[in-house]
Design a protein around this motif. Structure first.
Motif, PDB file in Angstrom:
ATOM      1  N   ASP A 298       0.837  -1.204   0.000  1.00  0.00           N
ATOM      2  CA  ASP A 298       0.000   0.000   0.000  1.00  0.00           C
ATOM      3  C   ASP A 298       0.869   1.250   0.000  1.00  0.00           C
ATOM      4  O   ASP A 298       0.657   2.187   0.774  1.00  0.00           O
ATOM      5  N   SER A 299       1.830   1.269  -0.912  1.00  0.00           N
ATOM      6  CA  SER A 299       2.744   2.406  -1.010  1.00  0.00           C
ATOM      7  C   SER A 299       2.127   3.571  -1.758  1.00  0.00           C
ATOM      8  O   SER A 299       2.509   4.721  -1.537  1.00  0.00           O
ATOM      9  N   LEU A 300       1.181   3.308  -2.660  1.00  0.00           N
ATOM     10  CA  LEU A 300       0.660   4.322  -3.573  1.00  0.00           C
ATOM     11  C   LEU A 300      -0.757   4.756  -3.200  1.00  0.00           C
ATOM     12  O   LEU A 300      -1.525   3.986  -2.636  1.00  0.00           O
TER      13      LEU A 300
ATOM     14  N   ASP B  90       0.340   9.130  -9.954  1.00  0.00           N
ATOM     15  CA  ASP B  90       1.546   9.951 -10.078  1.00  0.00           C
ATOM     16  C   ASP B  90       2.502   9.774  -8.905  1.00  0.00           C
ATOM     17  O   ASP B  90       3.425  10.575  -8.732  1.00  0.00           O
ATOM     18  N   ALA B  91       2.298   8.736  -8.092  1.00  0.00           N
ATOM     19  CA  ALA B  91       3.061   8.614  -6.846  1.00  0.00           C
ATOM     20  C   ALA B  91       4.265   7.688  -6.937  1.00  0.00           C
ATOM     21  O   ALA B  91       5.030   7.600  -5.976  1.00  0.00           O
ATOM     22  N   VAL B  92       4.470   7.000  -8.070  1.00  0.00           N
ATOM     23  CA  VAL B  92       5.584   6.061  -8.130  1.00  0.00           C
ATOM     24  C   VAL B  92       6.919   6.770  -7.959  1.00  0.00           C
ATOM     25  O   VAL B  92       7.747   6.390  -7.118  1.00  0.00           O
ATOM     26  N   GLU B  93       7.164   7.810  -8.748  1.00  0.00           N
ATOM     27  CA  GLU B  93       8.448   8.512  -8.640  1.00  0.00           C
ATOM     28  C   GLU B  93       8.635   9.163  -7.270  1.00  0.00           C
ATOM     29  O   GLU B  93       9.726   9.084  -6.693  1.00  0.00           O
ATOM     30  N   PRO B  94       7.604   9.821  -6.701  1.00  0.00           N
ATOM     31  CA  PRO B  94       7.771  10.332  -5.338  1.00  0.00           C
ATOM     32  C   PRO B  94       8.085   9.243  -4.319  1.00  0.00           C
ATOM     33  O   PRO B  94       8.878   9.458  -3.393  1.00  0.00           O
ATOM     34  N   PHE B  95       7.484   8.064  -4.478  1.00  0.00           N
ATOM     35  CA  PHE B  95       7.783   6.991  -3.522  1.00  0.00           C
ATOM     36  C   PHE B  95       9.218   6.496  -3.694  1.00  0.00           C
ATOM     37  O   PHE B  95       9.913   6.240  -2.705  1.00  0.00           O
ATOM     38  N   LEU B  96       9.675   6.375  -4.927  1.00  0.00           N
ATOM     39  CA  LEU B  96      11.067   5.982  -5.147  1.00  0.00           C
ATOM     40  C   LEU B  96      12.015   7.051  -4.612  1.00  0.00           C
ATOM     41  O   LEU B  96      13.093   6.740  -4.086  1.00  0.00           O
TER      42      LEU B  96
ATOM     43  N   PHE C 120       2.842  -6.391  -2.333  1.00  0.00           N
ATOM     44  CA  PHE C 120       1.886  -5.336  -2.649  1.00  0.00           C
ATOM     45  C   PHE C 120       0.617  -5.484  -1.809  1.00  0.00           C
ATOM     46  O   PHE C 120       0.243  -6.575  -1.390  1.00  0.00           O
ATOM     47  N   GLY C 121      -0.041  -4.347  -1.619  1.00  0.00           N
ATOM     48  CA  GLY C 121      -1.380  -4.305  -1.064  1.00  0.00           C
ATOM     49  C   GLY C 121      -2.359  -3.837  -2.128  1.00  0.00           C
ATOM     50  O   GLY C 121      -1.964  -3.426  -3.224  1.00  0.00           O
TER      51      GLY C 121
ATOM     52  N   PRO D 268      -0.089   2.219 -11.559  1.00  0.00           N
ATOM     53  CA  PRO D 268       1.074   1.674 -12.272  1.00  0.00           C
ATOM     54  C   PRO D 268       1.967   0.812 -11.382  1.00  0.00           C
ATOM     55  O   PRO D 268       3.156   1.082 -11.203  1.00  0.00           O
ATOM     56  N   TRP D 269       1.401  -0.269 -10.843  1.00  0.00           N
ATOM     57  CA  TRP D 269       2.157  -1.136  -9.951  1.00  0.00           C
ATOM     58  C   TRP D 269       3.327  -1.804 -10.672  1.00  0.00           C
ATOM     59  O   TRP D 269       4.368  -2.081 -10.048  1.00  0.00           O
ATOM     60  N   GLU D 270       3.181  -2.058 -11.988  1.00  0.00           N
ATOM     61  CA  GLU D 270       4.289  -2.676 -12.716  1.00  0.00           C
ATOM     62  C   GLU D 270       5.528  -1.781 -12.703  1.00  0.00           C
ATOM     63  O   GLU D 270       6.653  -2.280 -12.606  1.00  0.00           O
ATOM     64  N   HIS D 271       5.312  -0.481 -12.840  1.00  0.00           N
ATOM     65  CA  HIS D 271       6.424   0.469 -12.815  1.00  0.00           C
ATOM     66  C   HIS D 271       7.117   0.436 -11.455  1.00  0.00           C
ATOM     67  O   HIS D 271       8.356   0.403 -11.365  1.00  0.00           O
ATOM     68  N   LEU D 272       6.315   0.429 -10.389  1.00  0.00           N
ATOM     69  CA  LEU D 272       6.882   0.382  -9.043  1.00  0.00           C
ATOM     70  C   LEU D 272       7.650  -0.921  -8.832  1.00  0.00           C
ATOM     71  O   LEU D 272       8.766  -0.916  -8.305  1.00  0.00           O
ATOM     72  N   SER D 273       7.059  -2.039  -9.256  1.00  0.00           N
ATOM     73  CA  SER D 273       7.721  -3.330  -9.094  1.00  0.00           C
ATOM     74  C   SER D 273       9.038  -3.368  -9.857  1.00  0.00           C
ATOM     75  O   SER D 273      10.072  -3.815  -9.327  1.00  0.00           O
TER      76      SER D 273
END
Length: 304
Positions: free
Chosen positions: A91-93, A97-103, A118-119, A152-157
């Motif tokens: 449950d990171s996102l 638009d949150a993938v890059e901020p989370f990284l 993942f959640g 975009p969970w694939e991008h995060l993964s």
């Protein structure tokens, strides 16, 4: 002589007082406590005698949106504690638009050994609803009609695995953390029925220095299977610690099958230790915390 009935003015003043207290509580929960991050610290005696300490950083439930700079900077600062292993239980996102901020938040932590699951909120964006509805209705029903993920969970993964982190969504493997060998296994989110424990079932590696089970939602049936397979430490999130708690009573609801007394913190599950994180964030549809500060945890695993 009978008591005088309260005047309309006194009733109005009382109602105004209650409203003022409620407004102050809501402001505190939404503006103060929601951004009042803390780092919990535990010591867990699980390693073979004379083993060096193994420090695990447990992150959960950031529910990040791009504008939460305070959270992003706070997470980045956790690298200063020099964890040997980072575990992200999902449950990171909370935004496409949150993938890059989370990284960006993980930053230097991505250079350390890490694992993740993942959640539901890594796959499905938030839907606006009554923010208190979770008190009487499990949120898993919100996903029964949404079959196609829209985040975009694939991008995060891909970003986390390219940094060397191990994807544990219904998978198992081994991680070198410091000088120690850690056997790891994880499942996808049972809250949306994506867990497939049968794919990882079987005894954990008895030769590992530590055996670690990872999941998003701490459902008792899965916890018991991890314990039966010999995993010594189980890590989960999802509950937000209840998010809205009462002084002297604690967690109201867990939003899953675990009992409310184990909805946050370190406890036991049979022969295993269990750590459930109260998490770092909230859904954008319920941006409050009350008597349940956002958190991450350092677990120092030491010799028995």
């Amino acid at each position: 002589m009978g008591e005088r009935a309260p005047s309309i003015r006194s009733i109005g003043m009382g109602a105004a007082g209650v409203a003022a207290i409620g407004a102050a509580g809501l402001a505190y929960a939404g503006l103060v406590e929601r951004n009042w991050f803390r780092l919990r610290h535990y010591e867990v005696p699980l390693l073979p005698p004379r083993s060096p300490r193994l420090r695990i950083l447990h992150l959960a439930d950031a529910h990040l949106t791009p504008g939460r700079r305070r959270m992003i900077d706070w997470i980045r600062g956790l690298d200063d504690y020099e964890p040997d292993l980072v575990v992200n239980t999902g449950d990171s996102l909370a935004s496409a638009d949150a993938v890059e901020p989370f990284l960006d938040a993980l930053g230097p932590l991505l250079r350390r050994p890490g694992v993740f699951v993942f959640g539901s909120n890594d796959l499905y964006g938030p839907q606006w609803k009554n923010p208190a509805r979770y008190l009487w209705r499990s949120s898993h029903k919100d996903y029964e009609v949404r079959r196609v993920p829209d985040l975009p969970w694939e991008h995060l993964s891909a970003a986390m695995t390219s940094a060397g982190w191990l994807d544990l969504n219904n998978r198992k493997g081994d991680v070198k953390a410091g000088t120690l060998d850690v056997a790891v296994a994880g499942i996808h989110d049972s809250h949306i029925k994506r867990d497939r424990y049968d794919l990882i079932a079987g005894p954990a590696d008895p030769g590992a220095d530590l055996r670690l089970g990872v999941m998003h939602s701490p459902e008792p049936a899965n916890l018991d299977r991890f314990t039966a397979d010999g995993y010594q430490l189980l890590l989960a999130g999802h509950t937000h610690g209840g998010q809205i708690c009462l002084p002297g009573y604690g967690t109201l609801v867990t939003n899953c099958g675990i009992d409310r007394h184990r909805a946050r913190g370190l406890s036991r599950n049979g022969d295993s230790y269990l750590h459930v994180s109260a998490g770092l964030g909230t859904s954008p549809t319920a941006p409050v915390r009350f008597f349940c500060r956002p958190e991450a945890a350092l677990l120092d695993i030491v010799a028995r």
